[in-house]
Design a protein around this motif. Structure first.
Motif, mmCIF file in Angstrom:
data_model
loop_
_atom_site.group_PDB
_atom_site.id
_atom_site.type_symbol
_atom_site.label_atom_id
_atom_site.label_comp_id
_atom_site.label_asym_id
_atom_site.label_seq_id
_atom_site.Cartn_x
_atom_site.Cartn_y
_atom_site.Cartn_z
ATOM 1 N N UNK A 61 0.860 -1.184 0.000
ATOM 2 C CA UNK A 61 0.000 0.000 0.000
ATOM 3 C C UNK A 61 0.895 1.232 0.000
ATOM 4 N N UNK A 62 0.948 1.929 -1.115
ATOM 5 C CA UNK A 62 1.873 3.047 -1.287
ATOM 6 C C UNK A 62 1.118 4.362 -1.394
ATOM 7 N N UNK A 63 1.606 5.368 -0.655
ATOM 8 C CA UNK A 63 1.052 6.702 -0.782
ATOM 9 C C UNK A 63 1.291 7.240 -2.180
ATOM 10 N N UNK A 64 0.275 7.735 -2.871
ATOM 11 C CA UNK A 64 0.430 8.114 -4.286
ATOM 12 C C UNK A 64 1.410 9.251 -4.523
ATOM 13 N N UNK A 65 1.575 10.140 -3.558
ATOM 14 C CA UNK A 65 2.511 11.266 -3.742
ATOM 15 C C UNK A 65 3.715 11.190 -2.825
ATOM 16 N N UNK B 156 2.548 -6.210 -4.969
ATOM 17 C CA UNK B 156 2.576 -7.269 -3.963
ATOM 18 C C UNK B 156 3.984 -7.824 -3.822
ATOM 19 N N UNK B 157 4.278 -8.325 -2.623
ATOM 20 C CA UNK B 157 5.483 -9.110 -2.357
ATOM 21 C C UNK B 157 5.053 -10.556 -2.221
ATOM 22 N N UNK B 158 5.664 -11.435 -2.991
ATOM 23 C CA UNK B 158 5.319 -12.859 -2.931
ATOM 24 C C UNK B 158 6.603 -13.668 -2.777
ATOM 25 N N UNK C 84 14.254 -2.498 0.901
ATOM 26 C CA UNK C 84 14.778 -1.848 -0.302
ATOM 27 C C UNK C 84 13.647 -1.381 -1.216
ATOM 28 N N UNK C 85 12.542 -2.111 -1.231
ATOM 29 C CA UNK C 85 11.385 -1.658 -1.998
ATOM 30 C C UNK C 85 10.893 -0.318 -1.454
ATOM 31 N N UNK C 86 10.816 -0.209 -0.105
ATOM 32 C CA UNK C 86 10.367 1.041 0.503
ATOM 33 C C UNK C 86 11.307 2.187 0.150
ATOM 34 N N UNK C 87 12.620 1.927 0.126
ATOM 35 C CA UNK C 87 13.588 2.970 -0.230
ATOM 36 C C UNK C 87 13.399 3.390 -1.687
ATOM 37 N N UNK C 88 13.216 2.433 -2.579
ATOM 38 C CA UNK C 88 13.031 2.764 -3.993
ATOM 39 C C UNK C 88 11.765 3.572 -4.232
ATOM 40 N N UNK C 89 10.707 3.295 -3.448
ATOM 41 C CA UNK C 89 9.497 4.096 -3.613
ATOM 42 C C UNK C 89 9.730 5.524 -3.131
ATOM 43 N N UNK C 90 10.585 5.701 -2.123
ATOM 44 C CA UNK C 90 10.944 7.052 -1.683
ATOM 45 C C UNK C 90 11.769 7.763 -2.745
ATOM 46 N N UNK C 91 12.626 7.006 -3.438
ATOM 47 C CA UNK C 91 13.401 7.593 -4.540
ATOM 48 C C UNK C 91 12.458 8.018 -5.660
#
Length: 488
Positions: free
Chosen positions: A141-145, A205-207, A363-370
């Motif tokens: 669940x990612x914040x759109x902005x 999703x992470x699977x 690392x996924x969370x970091x990439x979404x911040x990037x």
């Protein structure tokens, strides 16, 4: 629990085989050509949609999951196995993030400690769930902005299919789930992966399915799959023993009366009962009456030996030493230490899989911040051991570490360091090395090998290994420890 790999009855003694045709079908080990469909009895079939892979049929997978969860909730040996793995892999000092860039650390801490994520406190529960179910599915669940990431676990049984990317079973591309309501279409969630164009993780999703038999499998099986029947057998043997022991507690008396039936009837009439006297009571009779207690053998010795044999198979299949689960009195210290290394490697393998999964999630969370421009794509990372600074992708500055598997690792580290100091002292004594060079080598060896700041008072060959081990444990338990660069 009824054994879920039930063996068919044999009409006559035959040579034992590794698996019957029915077992080959149930495990998915057979591509087709023989065997019997467990639903309608057809022979020579292949499961529709198997695409030539030896996938485990869904009914076997779900039955194994049901049995695994039931075993953990009702079988103490299953609890011991699962809790031992979780305790060694994520327990004790816990799972921690190691970040070599301060800006990335701020993002990682925000994600890791988010009150909706609480990754620091759900590690044991999450790993135990994956061990029992064999798979892990997180909805991302990612914040759109903002790019802020949260996740929600999803029951793996809800997955209808896993679609590989480019037909490669090593690349899960999409997970297919039923529609949220009866009128909608199936939900197809892209599985998180690195976008070749941007170099960033993206997906819905992470699977993870770590315990797959073959690299062509798409779905995972519970960790306890191979020992479910043996756990059931162990429980059965002990339950039978307890039942017979309880039955033997019912005391009966064998009464012999000299004379005929009238004498027997008169004796019973005088007693007004055929009930055994209560504990502490008295039974009075003359020489014409003989009373003997009736006892029954519980078979405790035979059942105990049988239980030990079954437990050996359970422990072997679980990858743990038998003495770790039960009966430690049958092994001495030398035997336990000898068995510890294979067990440590097996448990370490499970821990490695889990830490890699947690690293991928962070690392996924970091990439979404990037992607949300909260972090630059490249950052400066400082090696905690050498102090060397390099430019790396923001996500690559993050790793997740766990506790040491073996409780004796600090002791071994301490002994190695003391052996180093002894060798350096001998080199100084024969003039092959100056004292200054030996001191620099000792300090460098300490920091590279142990990863904690050097303390000269513990570097003496006469130092107590326990003191060194305590210092290493106390220092490495500090979450924000970072080594500065040291001059040689």
């Amino acid at each position: 629990m009824r054994p879920w790999f039930a063996l068919p009855a044999r009409a006559a003694p035959v040579r034992a085989t590794e698996a019957t045709a029915e077992q080959l079908v149930a495990t998915g080990a057979m591509l087709g050509g023989y065997g019997r469909d467990p639903i309608d009895g057809d022979t020579g079939y292949r499961l529709a949609g198997s695409a030539g892979r030896r996938e485990v049929p869904y009914w076997t997978r779900e039955r194994a999951r049901d049995a695994s969860v039931a075993a953990y909730r009702s079988n103490p040996m299953a609890v011991a196995i699962v809790d031992t793995y979780t305790a060694f892999c994520v327990g004790d000092k816990g799972v921690k993030t190691v970040v070599t860039n301060p800006d990335v650390r701020a993002v990682v801490d925000e994600f890791w400690n988010d009150p909706a994520n609480r990754l620091h406190s759900i590690q044991e529960l999450s790993l135990r769930s994956q061990i029992l179910l064999g798979e892990k599915l997180y909805e991302l669940l990612e914040g759109p902005t903002s790019g802020v990431l949260r996740f929600a676990p999803v029951e793996p049984a809800a997955i209808k299919d896993v679609i590989p990317r480019a037909g490669n079973p090593l690349w899960p591309g999409e997970v297919v789930l039923p529609p949220p309501d009866v009128t909608g279409d199936d939900r197809r969630w892209p599985v998180a992966a690195v976008n070749d164009a941007t170099g960033l993780h993206e997906g819905r999703a992470m699977f993870w399915a770590p315990w797959r038999t073959l690299d062509t499998d798409l779905r995972g099986m519970p960790f306890l799959t191979s020992i479910l029947d043996w756990l059931d057998n162990y429980d059965l043997v002990l339950s039978n023993l307890i039942d017979r022991t309880a039955l033997s507690r019912y005391l009966a008396l064998d009464v012999t009366i000299k004379g005929g039936q009238d004498d027997v009837n008169n004796w019973i009439a005088q007693r007004k009962s055929t009930v055994v006297p209560p504990s502490g009571g008295m039974e009075v009779h003359n020489d014409s009456v003989e009373i003997k207690p009736i006892t029954a053998q519980t078979g405790a010795f035979e059942d105990t030996r049988a239980a030990q044999s079954v437990l050996t198979s359970v422990a072997a299949g679980a990858g743990l030493a038998k003495t770790w689960l039960a009966e430690p009195e049958d092994a001495n210290r030398a035997t336990s230490l000898t068995m510890a290394e294979p067990v440590r490697r097996r448990v370490g393998g499970v821990q490695r899989v889990w830490l890699e999964q947690m690293t991928e999630l962070v690392r996924f969370a970091v990439d979404r911040a990037v992607d949300a421009h909260r972090l630059p794509a490249m950052v400066e990372a400082t090696d905690p051991h050498s102090g060397e600074a390099t430019q790396v992708k923001a996500s690559m500055s993050v790793t997740v570490t766990g506790p040491e598997i073996a409780a004796s690792d600090s002791q071994l580290t301490a002994q190695v360091l003391l052996n180093l100091s002894t060798g350096l002292e001998k080199l100084v004594a024969i003039g092959a090395l100056s004292r200054e060079a030996a001191a620099a080598a000792a300090r460098k060896g300490w920091e590279d090998y142990v990863g904690v700041p050097y303390e000269a008072s513990l570097g003496s060959p006469d130092a107590n290994p326990d003191d060194v081990a305590t210092h290493v444990d106390d220092t490495t338990s500090k979450p924000n420890l970072r080594l500065a660069a040291t001059a040689p």
